[in-house]
Design an enzyme around this catalytic site. Structure first.
Site, PDB file in Angstrom:
ATOM      1  N   HIS A 157     -14.720 -22.511  25.868  1.00  0.00           N
ATOM      2  CA  HIS A 157     -15.976 -21.464  25.676  1.00  0.00           C
ATOM      3  C   HIS A 157     -15.651 -20.040  25.601  1.00  0.00           C
ATOM      4  CE1 HIS A 157     -17.842 -25.156  27.602  1.00  0.00           C
ATOM      5  NE2 HIS A 157     -16.670 -25.378  28.499  1.00  0.00           N
ATOM      6  N   SER A 278     -12.723   1.627   6.422  1.00  0.00           N
ATOM      7  CA  SER A 278     -14.006   1.783   6.023  1.00  0.00           C
ATOM      8  C   SER A 278     -14.367   3.137   5.277  1.00  0.00           C
ATOM      9  CB  SER A 278     -14.778   2.071   7.394  1.00  0.00           C
ATOM     10  OG  SER A 278     -16.105   2.435   7.205  1.00  0.00           O
ATOM     11  N   LYS A 284     -11.202   2.894  11.015  1.00  0.00           N
ATOM     12  CA  LYS A 284     -11.298   1.634  11.142  1.00  0.00           C
ATOM     13  C   LYS A 284     -10.273   0.678  10.307  1.00  0.00           C
ATOM     14  CE  LYS A 284     -14.463  -1.131  11.805  1.00  0.00           C
ATOM     15  NZ  LYS A 284     -15.887  -1.177  11.632  1.00  0.00           N
ATOM     16  N   GLU A 291     -11.780 -12.429   7.192  1.00  0.00           N
ATOM     17  CA  GLU A 291     -13.424 -12.438   7.247  1.00  0.00           C
ATOM     18  C   GLU A 291     -13.670 -13.340   5.773  1.00  0.00           C
ATOM     19  OE1 GLU A 291     -15.628  -9.025   8.767  1.00  0.00           O
ATOM     20  OE2 GLU A 291     -13.659  -8.321   8.669  1.00  0.00           O
TER      21      GLU A 291
END
Ligand code: ARG
Length: 462
Positions: A157, A278, A284, A291
């Site tokens: 979980h 970024s 960033k 992804e």
């Protein structure tokens, strides 16, 4: 009469829009090598069986060899006027060698031709994917091997559950990709049947030699039923299904790398070479590759659903719908292959932070199960132990302590069975070491997994 290879029965050409709509050359040109290989075998078979002369077969063979060379040298422009790769090559052949070229299509249909071309293409795609997976398995093995002592929390979980080693976690993925490898292998065994020689769908009246074709084109068996041979696309669906499962495994792995590389976890650092920045936020460093792989998994599923949907309502045998079988298979293959390769690069270069993963494992009461097992060893029934440790955890949470921070007296307030030896027993390393069951995270068990993995890799490396 129409000017098409099949034009005899027609009084005029198809409209320009129909011609363009019908043509598949833009994508099925990827089958050129298989198409030529199939045609060369077919011509040789026709000559062996006395259906065409040896001179004609030789002319066809030389002509096709030249065309193959010219395609690879980029000297040939295909045209939608000839619809697909099969008719493009046949037309060029006839242009170049004349009458013998017109004999090539004897005892053959485009239906068994495309069936054999696509099967050979997919067979190679499966083999290449297995090679990609081999490389990934090596990368996973290497990282697992070097992190046998790296302790981290295992999760359920997404809540810290029990301590494990980083190697153990990696070897879970090894198992998944090993199954994927074997799934592709199974697919290869089942699909390696030759449809060529089936004709349009009912066979042919010529005395052909299908066994010769089967052997020449590297198939294990000849498709037993001509109608099935030209209608079957199961093998492509099986490839797409296997590819989808494999992409799903990659996607889960990526999801973990994305989480682990966040500041909140900080378990790993993905190498700069596989990260991006970024355009607005200077601080960033984004895990774009991971992804994208996660995203492209959706695309592979889409390819699978595309072909399932194309096939679901088709009456036997060939229908033009089936021309649409190729783009999803090409796309899934290209996508998966790129994903596996960049993923393996990313694994090879990522940094694991053992102090941080170990720290995370000592927080969050990942030794609570072991504390309960400790009381079991002192004769307390497991259900009671569970309740006692649960209360202890609650107490610790409200006092901002770990179980091992409590004194023996404090522990004995919850259960008199606690003794000095509890501290060693609930130490995070002991929790791992104490695992006895087969397939556990214990250091010894993981060492065994690595040995098996090493053996497996040696076997598949051949
Ligand atoms: N381009 C076609 C395909 O990919 C080749 C087979 C055509 N056969 C036919 N009967 N029209 O499916």
């Amino acid at each position: 009469m129409s000017d098409k290879l099949w034009g005899g029965r027609f009084t005029k050409n198809e409209s320009a829009s129909a011609l363009e709509f019908n043509a598949s050359i833009d994508f099925d040109k990827r089958l050129y090598r298989q198409d030529i290989e199939g045609s060369r075998a077919h011509a040789a078979m026709l000559a062996r069986c006395g259906i065409i002369s040896q001179e004609d077969a030789d002319a066809i063979d030389a002509g096709l060899a030249g065309i193959l060379q010219d395609i690879e040298d980029g000297k040939i422009e295909f045209t939608i006027d000839n619809e697909d790769i099969h008719m493009n090559i046949e037309s060029i052949l006839t242009e170049r060698i004349g009458t013998p070229g017109k004999r090539l299509h004897t005892a053959r249909s485009r239906n068994d031709q495309v069936a054999v071309d696509f099967r050979m293409w997919t067979r190679e795609a499966v083999q290449n994917t297995m090679e990609d997976l081999k490389r990934l398995l090596h990368s996973i093995y290497t990282i697992a091997e070097s992190h046998q002592d790296t302790i981290m929390p295992g999760y359920t979980h997404l809540q810290r559950a029990q301590p494990v080693t980083f190697a153990f976690h990696m070897m879970a993925y090894f198992e998944m990709f090993k199954r994927d490898y074997s799934r592709f292998h199974d697919c290869l065994i089942r699909m390696n049947e030759n449809p060529l020689g089936a004709g349009a769908m009912s066979g042919t009246g010529y005395h052909t030699d299908r066994a010769f074709l089967t052997e020449a084109l590297g198939f294990d068996r000849t498709c037993a039923n001509a109608m099935d041979a030209v209608s079957d696309r199961d093998y492509a669906l099986e490839f797409l299904s296997d590819a989808s499962i494999c992409a799903m495994h990659l996607s889960r792995f990526c999801e973990e790398l994305i989480l682990w590389s966040s500041a909140e976890f900080s378990f790993i650092e993905i190498d700069d070479a596989y990260s991006t920045g970024s355009s607005i936020m200077p601080q960033k460093k984004n895990p774009d590759m991971a992804e994208l792989i996660r995203g492209k998994t959706g695309r592979v599923y889409g390819d699978m659903m595309t072909l399932f949907t194309i096939m679901k309502g088709l009456p036997l045998a060939y229908n033009k719908d089936m021309q649409e079988d190729k783009p999803p298979v090409f796309d899934a293959y290209d996508t998966l292959s790129a994903c596996i390769s960049i993923f393996a690069d990313m694994l090879d270069t990522m940094t694991v932070k053992p102090e941080i993963t170990a720290m995370a494992a000592t927080k969050g009461f990942t030794n609570a199960t072991d504390a309960a097992d400790y009381l079991v060893s002192k004769g307390v029934p497991f259900r009671e132990c569970h309740a006692i440790i649960g209360e202890l955890v609650l107490y610790c949470i409200s006092h901002d302590k770990a179980l091992e921070d409590l004194s023996l007296d404090q522990l004995r307030d919850f259960a008199p069975q606690f003794d000095e030896d509890v501290y060693a027993r609930i130490d995070i390393r002991t929790c791992i070491k104490a695992k006895k069951s087969e397939g556990s995270t214990s250091f010894e068990s993981v060492r065994g997994m690595l040995e098996h993995a090493d053996q497996f890799l040696k076997e598949i490396d051949g």
